[in-house]
Design a protein around this motif. Sequence first.
Motif, PDB file in Angstrom:
ATOM      1  N   VAL A   4      58.069  54.535  26.611  1.00 41.05           N
ATOM      2  CA  VAL A   4      57.642  53.310  25.367  1.00 41.05           C
ATOM      3  C   VAL A   4      57.654  52.372  26.099  1.00 41.05           C
ATOM      4  CG1 VAL A   4      59.492  52.606  22.849  1.00 41.05           C
ATOM      5  CG2 VAL A   4      59.484  55.134  23.145  1.00 41.05           C
ATOM      6  N   ALA A   5      58.550  51.506  27.028  1.00 40.67           N
ATOM      7  CA  ALA A   5      58.401  50.670  27.579  1.00 40.67           C
ATOM      8  C   ALA A   5      56.771  50.842  28.377  1.00 40.67           C
ATOM      9  CB  ALA A   5      59.027  51.140  29.247  1.00 40.67           C
ATOM     10  N   GLU A   6      56.492  52.101  28.699  1.00 42.72           N
ATOM     11  CA  GLU A   6      55.470  51.826  29.168  1.00 42.72           C
ATOM     12  C   GLU A   6      54.118  52.006  28.297  1.00 42.72           C
ATOM     13  OE1 GLU A   6      55.156  55.440  32.915  1.00 42.72           O
ATOM     14  OE2 GLU A   6      54.231  56.046  30.620  1.00 42.72           O
ATOM     15  N   LYS A   7      54.020  51.926  26.732  1.00 45.30           N
ATOM     16  CA  LYS A   7      53.296  51.442  25.711  1.00 45.30           C
ATOM     17  C   LYS A   7      53.501  50.247  25.500  1.00 45.30           C
ATOM     18  CE  LYS A   7      50.764  52.824  22.252  1.00 45.30           C
ATOM     19  NZ  LYS A   7      48.999  53.715  22.385  1.00 45.30           N
ATOM     20  N   ASN A   8      54.271  49.692  25.446  1.00 39.05           N
ATOM     21  CA  ASN A   8      54.814  48.502  25.195  1.00 39.05           C
ATOM     22  C   ASN A   8      53.795  47.980  26.161  1.00 39.05           C
ATOM     23  OD1 ASN A   8      55.857  48.900  23.190  1.00 39.05           O
ATOM     24  ND2 ASN A   8      58.226  48.920  24.506  1.00 39.05           N
ATOM     25  N   ASN A   9      53.812  48.035  27.799  1.00 38.35           N
ATOM     26  CA  ASN A   9      53.054  47.742  28.806  1.00 38.35           C
ATOM     27  C   ASN A   9      51.576  47.085  28.357  1.00 38.35           C
ATOM     28  OD1 ASN A   9      53.292  46.113  31.508  1.00 38.35           O
ATOM     29  ND2 ASN A   9      52.170  48.004  32.454  1.00 38.35           N
ATOM     30  N   LEU A  10      51.331  48.399  28.130  1.00 41.89           N
ATOM     31  CA  LEU A  10      49.518  48.680  27.768  1.00 41.89           C
ATOM     32  C   LEU A  10      49.460  48.013  26.934  1.00 41.89           C
ATOM     33  CD1 LEU A  10      49.381  52.793  27.691  1.00 41.89           C
ATOM     34  CD2 LEU A  10      48.311  50.659  29.014  1.00 41.89           C
ATOM     35  N   LEU A  11      50.101  47.590  26.054  1.00 49.51           N
ATOM     36  CA  LEU A  11      49.589  47.012  24.776  1.00 49.51           C
ATOM     37  C   LEU A  11      49.439  45.275  25.537  1.00 49.51           C
ATOM     38  CD1 LEU A  11      51.375  47.945  21.655  1.00 49.51           C
ATOM     39  CD2 LEU A  11      49.506  48.504  21.850  1.00 49.51           C
ATOM     40  N   PHE A  12      50.380  45.350  26.043  1.00 48.64           N
ATOM     41  CA  PHE A  12      50.444  43.253  26.377  1.00 48.64           C
ATOM     42  C   PHE A  12      49.478  43.565  27.877  1.00 48.64           C
ATOM     43  CE2 PHE A  12      51.379  40.636  30.498  1.00 48.64           C
ATOM     44  CZ  PHE A  12      51.626  39.401  29.695  1.00 48.64           C
ATOM     45  N   LEU A  13      48.827  45.350  28.075  1.00 47.81           N
ATOM     46  CA  LEU A  13      47.615  44.605  29.353  1.00 47.81           C
ATOM     47  C   LEU A  13      46.576  44.655  28.610  1.00 47.81           C
ATOM     48  CD1 LEU A  13      48.651  47.283  32.125  1.00 47.81           C
ATOM     49  CD2 LEU A  13      48.679  44.665  31.923  1.00 47.81           C
ATOM     50  N   GLU A  14      46.644  45.322  27.090  1.00 50.18           N
ATOM     51  CA  GLU A  14      44.866  45.330  26.386  1.00 50.18           C
ATOM     52  C   GLU A  14      44.825  43.513  26.017  1.00 50.18           C
ATOM     53  OE1 GLU A  14      46.079  47.787  23.156  1.00 50.18           O
ATOM     54  OE2 GLU A  14      46.043  49.531  24.018  1.00 50.18           O
ATOM     55  N   GLU A  15      46.064  42.891  26.100  1.00 50.55           N
ATOM     56  CA  GLU A  15      46.027  41.624  25.260  1.00 50.55           C
ATOM     57  C   GLU A  15      45.595  40.978  26.483  1.00 50.55           C
ATOM     58  OE1 GLU A  15      49.380  40.391  24.109  1.00 50.55           O
ATOM     59  OE2 GLU A  15      50.231  41.571  22.289  1.00 50.55           O
ATOM     60  N   VAL A  16      46.397  41.115  27.750  1.00 50.88           N
ATOM     61  CA  VAL A  16      44.840  40.769  28.951  1.00 50.88           C
ATOM     62  C   VAL A  16      44.648  40.092  29.002  1.00 50.88           C
ATOM     63  CG1 VAL A  16      45.655  40.053  31.240  1.00 50.88           C
ATOM     64  CG2 VAL A  16      48.257  40.079  30.247  1.00 50.88           C
ATOM     65  N   PHE A  17      44.198  41.901  28.864  1.00 52.09           N
ATOM     66  CA  PHE A  17      41.889  42.465  29.204  1.00 52.09           C
ATOM     67  C   PHE A  17      41.363  41.117  28.021  1.00 52.09           C
ATOM     68  CE2 PHE A  17      39.039  44.799  27.714  1.00 52.09           C
ATOM     69  CZ  PHE A  17      38.156  44.749  28.561  1.00 52.09           C
ATOM     70  N   SER A  18      42.144  41.406  27.093  1.00 53.16           N
ATOM     71  CA  SER A  18      40.975  40.503  26.134  1.00 53.16           C
ATOM     72  C   SER A  18      41.021  38.845  26.069  1.00 53.16           C
ATOM     73  CB  SER A  18      42.129  40.336  24.232  1.00 53.16           C
ATOM     74  OG  SER A  18      42.082  42.002  24.536  1.00 53.16           O
ATOM     75  N   LEU A  19      42.331  38.048  26.797  1.00 50.71           N
ATOM     76  CA  LEU A  19      42.418  36.848  27.602  1.00 50.71           C
ATOM     77  C   LEU A  19      41.159  36.693  28.569  1.00 50.71           C
ATOM     78  CD1 LEU A  19      46.282  36.272  27.468  1.00 50.71           C
ATOM     79  CD2 LEU A  19      44.979  35.483  25.814  1.00 50.71           C
ATOM     80  N   ALA A  20      41.268  37.829  29.452  1.00 52.82           N
ATOM     81  CA  ALA A  20      40.209  37.806  30.633  1.00 52.82           C
ATOM     82  C   ALA A  20      39.027  37.946  29.799  1.00 52.82           C
ATOM     83  CB  ALA A  20      40.375  39.186  31.629  1.00 52.82           C
ATOM     84  N   GLN A  21      38.720  39.003  28.783  1.00 55.40           N
ATOM     85  CA  GLN A  21      37.043  38.040  28.189  1.00 55.40           C
ATOM     86  C   GLN A  21      36.706  37.482  28.229  1.00 55.40           C
ATOM     87  OE1 GLN A  21      38.083  42.372  25.305  1.00 55.40           O
ATOM     88  NE2 GLN A  21      35.907  43.405  26.244  1.00 55.40           N
ATOM     89  N   ARG A  22      37.614  36.716  26.894  1.00 50.08           N
ATOM     90  CA  ARG A  22      37.195  35.628  26.543  1.00 50.08           C
ATOM     91  C   ARG A  22      37.049  34.696  27.610  1.00 50.08           C
ATOM     92  NH1 ARG A  22      42.174  36.771  23.361  1.00 50.08           N
ATOM     93  NH2 ARG A  22      42.792  34.847  23.843  1.00 50.08           N
ATOM     94  N   GLN A  23      37.848  34.241  28.407  1.00 49.73           N
ATOM     95  CA  GLN A  23      37.434  33.937  29.892  1.00 49.73           C
ATOM     96  C   GLN A  23      36.128  33.878  30.256  1.00 49.73           C
ATOM     97  OE1 GLN A  23      40.518  33.526  32.424  1.00 49.73           O
ATOM     98  NE2 GLN A  23      39.585  32.169  34.085  1.00 49.73           N
ATOM     99  N   TYR A  24      35.657  35.400  30.598  1.00 57.56           N
ATOM    100  CA  TYR A  24      34.180  35.331  31.218  1.00 57.56           C
ATOM    101  C   TYR A  24      33.754  35.097  30.319  1.00 57.56           C
ATOM    102  CZ  TYR A  24      30.587  38.340  32.306  1.00 57.56           C
ATOM    103  OH  TYR A  24      29.323  38.659  32.981  1.00 57.56           O
TER     104      TYR A  24
END
Length: 436
Positions: A145-165
């Motif tokens: 469950v913790a890994e899944k929550n971390n995945l959701l957070f990493l997806e948000e980080v990836f979206s932030l990196a996409q917007r920045q790019y």
Amino acid sequence: MRKNSIFLAFFLFFCVSLCIFAQRSELTLEDAVSLALKNNLSLKKTEIDLASSGYSERNLWSEIFPSINANAGIGYRWSPFSDPVQTAGYGFNYSIGFGVSLGLNAGISFTIKSIQLAHQGNILKYEDARNQLSIQIIKIFFSLVAEKNNLLFLEEVFSLAQRQYSRSETLFRNGLVGELSFTQSRLALENARYSLSAARIAHNNNMSEFCAMLGISANDNLELSGETSLVRIEADSCSLIQKYLPLRPDIIRGNQEIERLAMAERQTFWQNRAPSLNLGIDWSSSSFDPFADSLSASARLSIPVDSWIPGTSRYQSITRASDTLEKAKIDLTIAENSAKTQISSLSALLHNSWDSILIARLSLEAATRNYQLTEHAFNNGSVESLVLEDARNNMTNARGRLIQTELSYFNMILDLSAALNIDWKNLIDNYGVQGE
């Protein structure tokens, strides 16, 4: 109109089927524990041992049941060098027999008691195996469950990196930022993509291993449904030891083992030194002579002598039984000391580790706020993309530390509940401090 009705009905059926499938793909903690207890192979072996000792415990009468033997034989009698007149009785013959023998010894009562204690020990062993397996499944479940929550957070980080790019690419085309800043944004995007991909692969592999432990097939649509609400545990280790130490399965088994070995010692003593009585009845019959049937009965009292002589094998078996009992008492003392140390250590760790959770939460709050301010400054052109990437990495690392810290604290709660042999929810209810 009819076609529209058919299409609507089909659409509704599809939606309902999709909902049912989604419900079936959810796995709760209770379901996971139930599947593990049902399909675990090691636990099945323990169940076999329990069933075997239970069968012996239910048939204690077998220890005093007499030995029953039946025999039959056929033979041919012929003497070629005898007088033919004297060989008339020669030829085929048969014999049948039946015997009952009952042995009585003063050690039988101790044997029966040892069988009962062995079965009780297997019951405790089985229950302890179930508890240990449940704790293991709970740890893995919430780790996933913790890994899944971390995945959701990493997806948000990836979206932030996409917007920045995307923004850096637009600014670079318009000549508002340099090539270095644009390259750094692209590198940050690829790092975020790689981190997300690696975390997703690791989570999928862990999910596959978890499904194998539960005895079910891996399913990409399987979702774990559950979360924990952490609270600070405050408990005095001395009171915990005094209240729960005697209830630990290993301590109970240790006491039962001492009692069983005490019975075994008495059994060995009486079997080797007490007189034994053997009662027997035999009946036999042979062919061609029905008047030759015989029935015999015997009673024999045997008094051992060699077991009283030091150095003989029987004398040594008695001393070995006594030594085994003394070693079991030492093992129980070792187990008690180890359990006390474990409970005290876990209580102290839980007391001190709560501060690390508070620090990790504050660190994430500060890192998140710092990223928000840095992103705002980046959008206004006040900072470079590298500064924004550092702020995002700090937020990601802070989030990961918080997840690991909370998971570590929850695992310590599970370990303490296992050490006390109580349910982890009861530990939180009885010793949790709300509002922290």
